[in-house]
Design a protein around this motif. Structure first.
Motif, mmCIF file in Angstrom:
data_model
loop_
_atom_site.group_PDB
_atom_site.id
_atom_site.type_symbol
_atom_site.label_atom_id
_atom_site.label_comp_id
_atom_site.label_asym_id
_atom_site.label_seq_id
_atom_site.Cartn_x
_atom_site.Cartn_y
_atom_site.Cartn_z
ATOM 1 N N GLY A 98 0.790 -1.221 0.000
ATOM 2 C CA GLY A 98 0.000 0.000 0.000
ATOM 3 C C GLY A 98 0.825 1.274 0.000
ATOM 4 N N ARG A 99 2.142 1.131 0.230
ATOM 5 C CA ARG A 99 2.972 2.339 0.248
ATOM 6 C C ARG A 99 3.248 2.788 -1.182
ATOM 7 N NH1 ARG A 99 8.190 1.568 2.780
ATOM 8 N NH2 ARG A 99 8.007 -0.654 2.304
ATOM 9 N N TYR A 100 3.671 4.059 -1.305
ATOM 10 C CA TYR A 100 3.992 4.610 -2.620
ATOM 11 C C TYR A 100 5.495 4.806 -2.729
ATOM 12 C CZ TYR A 100 -0.939 5.340 -3.418
ATOM 13 O OH TYR A 100 -2.273 5.137 -3.604
ATOM 14 N N LEU A 101 6.064 4.319 -3.814
ATOM 15 C CA LEU A 101 7.505 4.469 -4.024
ATOM 16 C C LEU A 101 7.717 5.240 -5.322
ATOM 17 C CD1 LEU A 101 10.308 3.681 -2.889
ATOM 18 C CD2 LEU A 101 10.287 1.797 -4.529
ATOM 19 N N LEU A 102 8.584 6.214 -5.233
ATOM 20 C CA LEU A 102 8.873 7.075 -6.382
ATOM 21 C C LEU A 102 9.310 6.231 -7.578
ATOM 22 C CD1 LEU A 102 8.690 10.138 -6.382
ATOM 23 C CD2 LEU A 102 11.118 10.221 -5.781
ATOM 24 N N LYS A 103 8.752 6.521 -8.731
ATOM 25 C CA LYS A 103 9.167 5.805 -9.939
ATOM 26 C C LYS A 103 10.632 6.079 -10.218
ATOM 27 C CE LYS A 103 4.790 5.460 -12.400
ATOM 28 N NZ LYS A 103 3.866 6.186 -13.271
ATOM 29 N N ALA A 104 11.272 5.134 -10.835
ATOM 30 C CA ALA A 104 12.726 5.223 -11.017
ATOM 31 C C ALA A 104 13.146 6.457 -11.800
ATOM 32 C CB ALA A 104 13.225 3.956 -11.707
ATOM 33 N N ASP A 105 12.285 6.893 -12.725
ATOM 34 C CA ASP A 105 12.684 8.023 -13.569
ATOM 35 C C ASP A 105 12.245 9.373 -12.999
ATOM 36 O OD1 ASP A 105 10.027 7.442 -13.901
ATOM 37 O OD2 ASP A 105 9.988 8.040 -16.021
ATOM 38 N N VAL A 106 11.686 9.362 -11.796
ATOM 39 C CA VAL A 106 11.274 10.632 -11.179
ATOM 40 C C VAL A 106 12.291 10.972 -10.086
ATOM 41 C CG1 VAL A 106 9.426 11.830 -9.951
ATOM 42 C CG2 VAL A 106 8.867 10.082 -11.646
ATOM 43 N N VAL A 107 12.761 12.222 -10.096
ATOM 44 C CA VAL A 107 13.784 12.595 -9.113
ATOM 45 C C VAL A 107 13.165 12.840 -7.754
ATOM 46 C CG1 VAL A 107 15.440 13.529 -10.751
ATOM 47 C CG2 VAL A 107 13.665 15.027 -9.796
ATOM 48 N N ASN A 108 14.016 12.720 -6.729
ATOM 49 C CA ASN A 108 13.567 12.994 -5.357
ATOM 50 C C ASN A 108 13.581 14.503 -5.134
ATOM 51 O OD1 ASN A 108 16.324 13.376 -5.399
ATOM 52 N ND2 ASN A 108 16.586 12.688 -3.297
ATOM 53 N N ASN A 109 13.280 14.929 -3.919
ATOM 54 C CA ASN A 109 13.264 16.373 -3.635
ATOM 55 C C ASN A 109 14.263 16.728 -2.546
ATOM 56 O OD1 ASN A 109 12.111 15.364 -1.351
ATOM 57 N ND2 ASN A 109 10.184 16.506 -1.515
ATOM 58 N N GLY A 110 15.323 15.939 -2.432
ATOM 59 C CA GLY A 110 16.303 16.188 -1.382
ATOM 60 C C GLY A 110 16.112 15.258 -0.204
ATOM 61 N N SER A 111 14.887 14.801 -0.005
ATOM 62 C CA SER A 111 14.642 13.772 0.999
ATOM 63 C C SER A 111 15.008 12.417 0.382
ATOM 64 C CB SER A 111 13.166 13.739 1.389
ATOM 65 O OG SER A 111 12.787 14.937 2.010
ATOM 66 N N ALA A 112 15.187 11.426 1.235
ATOM 67 C CA ALA A 112 15.469 10.093 0.723
ATOM 68 C C ALA A 112 14.320 9.659 -0.188
ATOM 69 C CB ALA A 112 15.617 9.120 1.886
ATOM 70 N N ARG A 113 14.630 8.913 -1.245
ATOM 71 C CA ARG A 113 13.597 8.532 -2.214
ATOM 72 C C ARG A 113 12.427 7.823 -1.557
ATOM 73 N NH1 ARG A 113 14.930 9.035 -7.425
ATOM 74 N NH2 ARG A 113 13.285 7.609 -8.048
ATOM 75 N N THR A 114 12.753 7.001 -0.556
ATOM 76 C CA THR A 114 11.688 6.237 0.101
ATOM 77 C C THR A 114 10.777 7.141 0.921
ATOM 78 O OG1 THR A 114 13.287 5.797 1.826
ATOM 79 C CG2 THR A 114 12.896 4.034 0.251
ATOM 80 N N ALA A 115 11.299 8.313 1.275
ATOM 81 C CA ALA A 115 10.507 9.202 2.128
ATOM 82 C C ALA A 115 9.574 10.092 1.325
ATOM 83 C CB ALA A 115 11.439 10.068 2.976
ATOM 84 N N VAL A 116 9.833 10.226 0.021
ATOM 85 C CA VAL A 116 9.005 11.116 -0.799
ATOM 86 C C VAL A 116 7.637 10.484 -1.026
ATOM 87 C CG1 VAL A 116 8.809 12.267 -3.029
ATOM 88 C CG2 VAL A 116 11.040 12.061 -1.926
ATOM 89 N N GLN A 117 6.592 11.264 -0.810
ATOM 90 C CA GLN A 117 5.228 10.751 -0.922
ATOM 91 C C GLN A 117 4.394 11.655 -1.824
ATOM 92 O OE1 GLN A 117 3.994 7.743 0.470
ATOM 93 N NE2 GLN A 117 6.226 7.537 0.644
ATOM 94 N N GLY B 232 2.001 14.345 -3.014
ATOM 95 C CA GLY B 232 1.640 15.586 -2.337
ATOM 96 C C GLY B 232 2.834 16.368 -1.829
ATOM 97 N N ASP B 233 4.030 15.777 -1.924
ATOM 98 C CA ASP B 233 5.229 16.469 -1.452
ATOM 99 C C ASP B 233 5.684 17.501 -2.473
ATOM 100 O OD1 ASP B 233 5.105 14.871 0.702
ATOM 101 O OD2 ASP B 233 7.036 13.851 0.407
ATOM 102 N N ILE B 234 6.437 18.432 -1.993
ATOM 103 C CA ILE B 234 6.979 19.478 -2.856
ATOM 104 C C ILE B 234 8.024 18.865 -3.791
ATOM 105 C CG2 ILE B 234 8.888 20.218 -1.356
ATOM 106 C CD1 ILE B 234 7.941 23.127 -1.999
ATOM 107 N N LYS B 235 8.104 19.450 -4.980
ATOM 108 C CA LYS B 235 8.953 18.883 -6.019
ATOM 109 C C LYS B 235 9.925 19.954 -6.520
ATOM 110 C CE LYS B 235 7.729 16.240 -10.190
ATOM 111 N NZ LYS B 235 6.556 15.938 -11.014
ATOM 112 N N TYR B 236 11.183 19.567 -6.735
ATOM 113 C CA TYR B 236 12.164 20.512 -7.267
ATOM 114 C C TYR B 236 12.765 19.989 -8.554
ATOM 115 C CZ TYR B 236 11.910 22.348 -2.501
ATOM 116 O OH TYR B 236 11.467 22.845 -1.318
ATOM 117 N N LYS B 237 13.322 20.909 -9.323
ATOM 118 C CA LYS B 237 13.944 20.512 -10.583
ATOM 119 C C LYS B 237 15.351 19.988 -10.340
ATOM 120 C CE LYS B 237 11.779 22.367 -14.589
ATOM 121 N NZ LYS B 237 10.964 23.591 -14.483
#
Lengths: 601, 1044
Positions: B833-852, B854-859
């Motif tokens: 049931g958890r959401y994991l960032l797709k491989a081709d989507v970058v994180n936002n400075g937080s660990a990839r596993t922590a990004v959910q 609704g989170d803020i996104k940076y370039k």
């Protein structure tokens, strides 16, 4: 005509000589190093300045033992929301705490360098001068030790910074830095006073230098230099402390840390400490630390003392203790305070327990400050010296009765053998009973004790599920009877288990070989010295830092309750590069001669 | 022969005839222009009994007067002030007439003198004082913005008593002060307290911009010079003037915060369990809060504040003696309760001629200034956003849920005070005692000695003594004084700090003016000056003060905490020279040289020479242009020169070895003081120098009804006195070095027009616009940039927000490029049931596993698949592209109207308020948010602009909170009515004007924060940061100016 007028006008304004004088202004509210160092007092004041760095927030005032050490195999950072920072090994070379440590250490080195450059200036007795020189030399070497062991190759600067121009200095290979440290500390050892000259633990004494030399040698013998010839040297230096006759173990493990909180000294055990005093609420200057504030038993009660309880022991760490080992429930506290009340809440889940080595309830200075206190930080304890000696000698010659005895001394003290003899280390519930809606009282009767043990029950769904020993009592002769009585419920039964006279000692299996004893010592150092700012360095020099952290993380993932699964974060993030800290980015940008450590670019 | 001369000739025999009738004697004399020394022909000389005489071509006159009881001579001449002279027994009376138009544009005050406007060679601007004085402000600098091309004026926020940041033609220095040099009544001073001068007392303000104008101030001219002349007595009957106004001030902008329903819904999203316990008791649910009126602390904290000003002056004089005396009182309440500003000020000037060759004068000003109230823009205890006042105002809960009396309790029971320092802002503003008292005395004196009519000597001496006392006291109803608060462990506490600054100056100058062969006029200035400054300060603080009712006076009963004392000072000796040459007022040359010696530098570097030159060509005087009728004046100006800057510490060349309270060690639990090296001196420091080239063109058309001025300049500052970063391996973080270089260049336009001018109606317009851009040309050794964080919130302290990068402007806003909000489509759904960032989507400075979702996104700027510090880039420009002002004056019969607009275009602002109140970056519970945040991302509302609660990611600055700070402001409107003279006389007045005026009336801007003119952490490196600013007030006044 005009030139004459111009000159006349200037003359009117001020004559050449008076003009020159007019433009001479000298500093009024500070001195410069060039016009200082005239007396012994001034030299001593400068020496205090060299010591001052030890207590700065970037070093032992907070960061060096907290952010840098909170996440090891001994503990993790109790903040599920923290995903970035040293606490979870997710940081980069721009990290301000890393910069802070680097900066503070080099500031200390500059202070020592200024002092050493001027040490011969004041007219004073050479005996006193040499003592001060020794202390400054040692402190500079200690700062370099912290630098080289954390950052690897570092710029080795042994003269005061003379000019603001050309400030870039390249890194010197670790080996040369270590050699300088050894040489300076060895010189210092011959200059400083024996510990018997002092009544307090903040001063660098012969014992302190010898003990730290042992630590330096052990580090040199391990990762990354692996100069195994230094084991013998480490043993030699440790042995000097042991045979000096000035030191012995405090019979009570707990009392060591109560002493810290109460600003009391025990020079037999506590050889060298960072001194703190006051809590910012007292008059005058206060030199404060945060021991027991950041870690410690959580609670906001002002009388007990506010603690954020930010550190929890790991399950791995909890499990290496035998149940008879009193150090377990001291180091990992088993209760916290409910909010601002004085009510203790008992914890039964290992990873939910907050670190309790330093407990604010023992502080004497009131009113207590929510954030700061005067607890001293231990830099070198006699127990460490014994364990270092044992470790070094085991590497040189394998297990011997001498080192087994030393290790057992430490273990027996930890198990309370000297103070408590046989005591009650656990109470097993044999029948949970039923109908308990309120916590029943647990009474222990009989057994012929000197001091009675106390215990408290935990209930769940009407049954007694566990009984926690609050105080283990002392010198029990027989097993006491347990009575569980309350206003509600019936039928719960339990039996107590007594410790035995030899349960503290190393087992035959543990002393069977160099390797087995080494493994045992890896745990033993943790049990004895946890949270004292040593673990990360120990794991790194043994070359097992990454492996231990990964193991810790997988245990947390598998076994921790859901709320504490995040404890794996540090281990999940860790990699080989973490054996060294990054060279601060700001330094690299200002000093093109610097290179970055592997993996940190 | 003119008619007038003819008439005179007719009268002349009559005079002779009359003289013959009684016992008379002859009085002779010469009439000259006071300033230029030129002789004046055709001046009327009138004896009390109607006897007249007129000066001849050489300015000489001769008149018969009675042998005894001679009476007085009245001397009048068109364009000059009339003078009345008692004859007594004098036989020769030489009179200098004062040009009546002086200070009204004909003559421009410059460094060490004045120049006829057509003869100016440098870039010099004058403030239209009568317009400026129409603004109801406490000090002139509050009304200076937009008045002059090239002068950028801004204030940090609306705090009463706050001083303005004035920068002329861009920032030269990176780490040091960029404020101009002020010359107040001839007294050069670096950082005067502009509040000490009453704006009513100001006669003229002149701004020197290019090097040819400023180089006469040599080492301190690089930032430009503002010359202020105050009013002095004028010849004539005593004039009694009374001016007064009363004003109301209001806050114009209020933040729209969430109402109780949205607030509770937000809390429910954060933590439903706690929210249920707090808000959903006794059968209440979320819907119970619908339509409930919430508490808004803006209503409680803001007030309509009163402002009043009263000014009385008497001035007058005779030929020999002129005087003026004035006194004023001004009180300005702050729009935040318990804050305000007041000034009591008095001033005396006296000018006295002694004989024919000497003239002496004095000028003294005393001011007492009180500034009270808490400062919202500063953290009160710790570097934590929650200690700022506005945090509590906007963030306070609109509803308690439990019935707790939020309005009257200091602490909110639902706020964990150990992590969040929110307190009741009204109680805290009312109880936090902050008082800043300044007593300032300025005393200047001069002596003029005319050695010959063409060679004059002037000596001046001046003293500026500023005594400042800063008091603070926190009783038990304040954040740091309440024993129940987390920061209150020290108990009731307070402190006091005294600071005294003494500036003195002595200047001696010789001026020689002559005209050779009619067409060559030369004026030469030579001078020497000495100047010194001394500053001392003392202070102490105490905690655990037992009797809080005694306030600051009970400090002695508490526990002493810190004692501070300091002293510093510097001296400056200078020689200066200037030659002005002009040929037929057609070709004009100016050359300056000034040698300065400063005690701040060591032997060998103490002295430096600054030179400049300027050439101007008045084309309109050439034949080819004389024929173009509509051109009344046209002039090309070119100048080049060097000026300096020595704004470093007085002792920056010395290494500092100090015993500092915190540098101690607690051996044996008692503190032993230590001495430590705090700073490393740089004995080789020398002046920073700025080379400026200026090209300007002045054009005046239709008899001056259209006046157009354009200037282009380039300033290159080298050998910057830079507080340069050092590798900390030296043991020091920074040191002063002469290193680096900055270039400013720009364009300035001014247009003054008289659009309509007839008997009943006039309309005139002043317009100016200036463009400036700057560029860092060099920094410390190998350094490519200076990154500067802003200290306002602990979590952001380590994150740089501004960068000064080579070949870029000094202060660019730096951070991540905001890329919206992560949506479900960016994630893979895991079996649990958890959401994991797709491989081709970058994180936002937080660990990839922590990004959910609704989170803020940076370039990911560098495209390496990870968002980290390497992805920071320029996300805003902090300096405007252009700034300017537009002033319109209308008169209709006795009515007058002034409308002044001022703007700034192209600068960005960091709206840090939004970090806290539009996304809750500090993850505080029970903190109210902007109403807009109700539209945040939720699983059912996939917003791409407002991230979910808790989705703010790491403590980064991003383009999300960078906003366009351009604005156009209707700054001042003044509408007045002057009583007809006859009516005024009827009520025994010479004149009376009644008016109403307004300040900060309207602002057009896209900036979403309270006010676009904001820079609460202002420095050259950190401009345009907005967090918890004091609101800027709109002022409406009613006033009168009366002359008796």
């Amino acid at each position: 005509m005009k030139i004459k007028l111009f000159i006349a006008l200037l003359l009117l304004t001020c004559s050449v000589s008076s003009c020159k004088k007019f433009l001479e202004e000298l500093p009024r509210d500070f001195v410069s190093p060039e016009n200082y160092f005239n007396t012994e007092t001034e030299l001593n004041t400068a020496l205090n300045g060299v010591y001052d760095i030890m207590g700065s927030a970037a070093l032992y005032g907070e960061v060096l033992w907290s952010q840098f050490e909170v996440t090891t195999d001994e503990s993790f950072y109790r903040q599920s929301t923290t995903t970035i920072g040293l606490q979870v090994y997710n940081y980069d070379s721009n990290n301000s705490s890393v910069q802070g440590v680097w900066k503070a250490l080099y500031a200390g080195i500059e202070r020592a360098n200024i002092l050493l450059a001027n040490v011969n200036k004041p007219k004073m007795s050479d005996e006193t001068r040499n003592v001060m020189r020794g202390e400054a030399l040692f402190l500079r070497a200690y700062y370099y030790f912290l630098l080289v062991s954390n950052f690897g190759d570092v710029p080795l600067i042994l003269q005061p910074t003379g000019s603001v121009n050309n400030p870039a200095v390249a890194r010197t290979s670790s080996k040369i830095v270590y050699d300088q440290i050894l040489a300076d500390m060895t010189t210092a050892e011959g200059l400083v006073r024996p510990i018997t000259a002092y009544t307090y633990a903040g001063r660098v004494s012969k014992s302190a230098v010898q003990g730290i030399l042992a630590r330096v040698c052990l580090k040199m013998a391990g990762f990354p230099l692996r100069d195994v010839s230094k084991y013998q040297l480490a043993a030699d230096w440790a042995k000097k402390v042991i045979v000096s006759g000035h030191h012995s173990l405090n019979p009570s493990y707990q009392q060591i840390f109560i002493n810290h909180m109460q600003d009391l000294y025990d020079l037999k055990e506590g050889i060298w400490e960072v001194e703190f005093q006051g809590n910012l609420l007292a008059a005058g200057v206060n030199e404060t630390g945060r021991l027991g504030v950041l870690g410690g038993l959580a609670g906001t009660n002002a009388t007990i003392g506010n603690s954020y309880g930010q550190w929890n022991g790991t399950r791995v760490f909890y499990d290496i203790f035998s149940p008879q080992d009193l150090r377990r429930d001291w180091n990992i506290g088993f209760y916290y305070y409910s909010g601002a009340t004085t009510n203790k809440v008992y914890q039964t889940v290992a990873e939910a327990k907050s670190v309790g080595k330093w407990r604010r309830e023992y502080e004497l200075l009131t009113p207590k400050n929510n954030n700061y206190n005067g607890a001293n930080f231990p830099l070198l304890r006699y127990a460490d010296v014994l364990l270092m000696y044992a470790e070094a000698m085991n590497e040189v010659a394998g297990p011997s009765q001498e080192i087994i005895d030393y290790i057992n001394l430490v273990r027996q003290r930890g198990h309370g053998k000297v103070l408590n003899g046989t005591n009650i280390y656990s109470i097993n519930v044999t029948a949970g009973g039923s109908g308990y809606t309120t916590v029943p009282t647990v009474t222990l009767s009989g057994g012929g004790f000197t001091e009675a043990a106390t215990a408290t029950a935990s209930i769940l769904n009407g049954r007694v599920t566990a009984i926690t020993v609050i105080t283990p009592g002392s010198f029990y002769k027989t097993v006491p009877t347990i009575t569980i009585a309350g206003t509600t419920g019936t039928g719960a039964q339990a039996t107590a288990t007594l410790s035995t006279p030899t349960d503290a000692n190393l087992t035959a299996a543990e002393v069977a070989s160099k390797e087995s004893l080494r493994l045992s010592l890896i745990d033993e150092r943790s049990k004895e010295l946890c949270y004292e700012g040593l673990r990360r360095g120990d794991l790194i020099r043994w070359g097992i830092f990454i492996e231990k952290m990964k193991n810790c993380a997988s245990v947390a993932t598998l076994r921790n309750i859901a709320a504490f699964k995040y404890a794996s974060r540090g281990g999940d993030n860790i990699s080989e590069k973490h054996n060294l800290l990054p060279i601060p980015l700001s330094e690299i940008s200002l000093n093109k001669l610097l290179t970055q450590n592997p993996g940190w670019n | 022969m003119s008619m007038r001369k003819f008439l005179l000739l007719l009268i002349f025999p009559l005079l002779i005839a009359q003289a013959a009738l009684s016992q008379t004697r002859v009085v002779k004399g010469k009439i000259t222009d006071e300033r230029t020394g030129e002789t004046l022909p055709g001046v009327n000389i009138r004896l009390s009994n109607e006897t007249r005489a007129v000066t001849d071509q050489n300015g000489n006159f001769s008149i018969n007067v009675p042998a005894t009881n001679s009476g007085t001579l009245t001397i009048s001449y068109v364009g000059y002030n009339q003078q009345i002279i008692t004859i007594g027994t004098q036989t020769e009376i030489n009179v200098k007439l004062v040009n009546a138009t002086q200070g009204l544009g004909e003559v421009v005050i410059v460094g060490y003198g004045a120049v006829k406007k057509p003869d100016l060679t440098g870039s010099i601007s004058q403030v239209n004082i009568s317009d400026l004085q129409k603004a109801p402000v406490k000090s002139f600098d509050d009304a200076l913005a937009g008045r002059i091309a090239g002068v950028q004026v801004s204030s940090n926020d609306g705090q009463p008593g706050i001083s303005n940041n004035i920068v002329i033609r861009g920032n030269n220095s990176v780490t040091q002060d960029n404020t101009p040099l002020y010359v107040i009544d001839g007294f050069p001073i670096d950082n005067p307290d502009n509040n000490v001068i009453s704006p009513e007392d100001i006669e003229s303000i002149t701004v020197l911009k290019d090097a040819s104008a400023t180089a006469i101030y040599g080492s301190r001219g690089a930032n430009g010079v503002i010359i202020i002349q105050t009013k002095r007595g004028k010849i004539g009957e005593p004039v009694v003037k009374y001016t007064a106004y009363a004003a109301v001030q209001d806050v114009t902008h209020r933040e729209n915060m969430m109402d109780p329903y949205e607030f509770v819904r937000l809390q429910n999203d954060i933590d439903p369990i706690t929210t249920a316990l707090v808000y959903f008791q006794n059968g209440r649910n979320l819907d119970s809060y619908r339509g409930v009126k919430g508490l808004d602390f803006q209503d409680e904290l803001y007030r309509q504040a009163f402002m009043h000003s009263n000014n009385l002056s008497v001035s007058g004089g005779t030929q020999k003696t002129r005087y003026s005396v004035s006194a004023s009182a001004l009180g300005q309440g702050g729009v935040i309760v318990n804050s305000g500003f007041s000034r009591y000020q008095g001033r005396v000037t006296l000018d006295q001629e002694i004989g024919t060759k000497f003239k002496v004068g004095i000028n003294a000003n005393y001011s007492n200034i009180n500034i009270t109230g808490t400062t919202p823009s500063s953290s009160t205890a710790q570097v934590n956003a929650s200690t700022n006042l506005m945090y509590s105002v906007w963030g306070y809960r609109p509803v308690s849920g439990s019935g707790a009396d939020l309005l009257n309790e200091l602490f909110d029971p639902e706020v964990d005070e150990t992590v969040n320092y929110r307190v009741n802002p009204v109680i805290s503003a009312q109880n936090e005692y902050r008082k800043n008292v300044t007593n300032n005395i300025i005393a200047n004196a001069y002596i003029d000695f005319a050695i010959t009519p063409k060679l004059k000597f002037r000596a001046t001496g001046g003293l500026n003594n500023n005594q400042n006392r800063s008091e603070s006291f926190n009783n038990t109803s304040t954040r740091s004084g309440s024993p129940y608060g987390p920061l209150g462990a020290s108990g009731v506490n307070g402190g006091i700090a005294y600071r005294q600054v003494n500036n003195w100056v002595n200047e001696n100058t010789l001026t020689y003016t002559n005209t050779f062969k009619k067409d060559h006029s030369v004026s030469v200035l030579l001078g020497g000056t000495l100047q010194g400054i001394d500053a001392t300060s003392f202070g102490y603080t105490a905690i655990a003060v037992p009797n809080e009712s005694l306030g600051i006076y009970g400090l002695d009963e508490g526990t002493a905490r810190t004692i501070s004392s300091s002293s510093t000072g510097s001296t400056l000796a200078s020689g200066l020279a200037r030659i002005n040459y002009n040929y037929k007022s057609k070709y004009l040359l100016t050359a300056n040289v000034r040698a300065d010696g400063s005690s701040k530098f060591r032997e060998g570097n103490k002295w430096s020479v600054f030179t400049s030159g300027a050439f101007a060509w008045r084309m309109s005087a050439e034949n080819f242009m004389k024929n173009i009728k509509f051109i009344s004046d046209a002039k090309l100006r070119i100048s080049y020169g060097e000026t300096g800057n020595n704004r470093i510490g007085d002792f920056s060349t010395y290494s500092t070895f100090i015993i500092e309270p915190m540098a101690a060690y607690a051996f044996n639990n008692s503190v032993s003081k230590g001495i430590i090296p705090m700073a490393i001196g740089n004995p080789g420091l020398k002046w920073e120098s700025t080379a400026t080239t200026n090209i300007g063109y002045d054009l005046s058309l239709f008899k001056g009804r259209i006046e157009f001025i354009v200037d282009a300049y380039r300033k290159t500052t080298s050998g910057l006195l830079l507080n340069a970063l050092l590798p900390t391996t030296t043991g020091y973080a920074n040191a002063f070095k002469n290193i680096g270089s900055v270039r400013n260049q720009g364009l300035e336009f001014s247009l003054n027009t008289e659009n309509i001018k007839n008997k009943n109606f006039t309309w005139s317009t002043n317009f100016n616009i200036s463009f400036n851009s700057n560029k860092v040309l060099g920094l410390a050794d190998d350094q490519e940039s200076i990154q500067t964080p802003v200290v306002w919130e602990r979590r952001y302290t380590g994150t740089p927000l501004y960068v000064a990068k080579l070949n870029n402007p000094i202060a660019q806003i730096f951070g991540y490029v905001w890329d919206g909000v992560y949506q479900y489509s960016d994630f893979d759904r895991l079996p649990d049931g958890r959401y994991l960032l797709k491989a081709d989507v970058v994180n936002n400075g937080s660990a990839r596993t922590a990004v959910q979702p609704g989170d803020i996104k940076y370039k990911d700027i560098n495209g390496d698949g990870v968002v980290n510090t390497l992805d920071q880039t320029q996300i805003g420009r902090s300096m405007p592209i252009h700034t300017g002002g537009l002033s319109n004056n209308f008169t209709f019969k006795n009515f007058d109207l002034n409308v002044f607009l001022q703007w700034s275009y192209g600068n960005d602002i960091v709206n840090a308020n939004r970090l806290i109140f539009e996304g809750n970056a500090t993850t505080a519970v029970n903190l109210n948010q902007y109403a807009e945040y109700a539209e945040r991302w939720t699983p059912t509302n996939p917003s791409n602009t407002l991230h979910r609660i808790g989705g703010q990611g790491p403590a980064y600055y991003s383009s999300r909170i960078i906003e366009d700070g351009s604005y156009l402001r209707l700054k001042t409107v003044s509408f007045g009515y002057t009583l007809p003279t006859t009516l005024a006389k009827a009520i025994k007045l010479k004149s009376l004007r009644v008016y109403s005026s307004g300040q900060n009336l309207l602002t057009w801007t896209n900036y979403s924060g309270p006010d676009p003119e904001v820079s609460v952490k202002n420095s050259t490196l950190t401009p345009g940061f907005d967090y918890s600013a004091y609101p800027r007030a709109r002022t409406i006044t009613f006033g009168l100016n009366a002359t008796f």
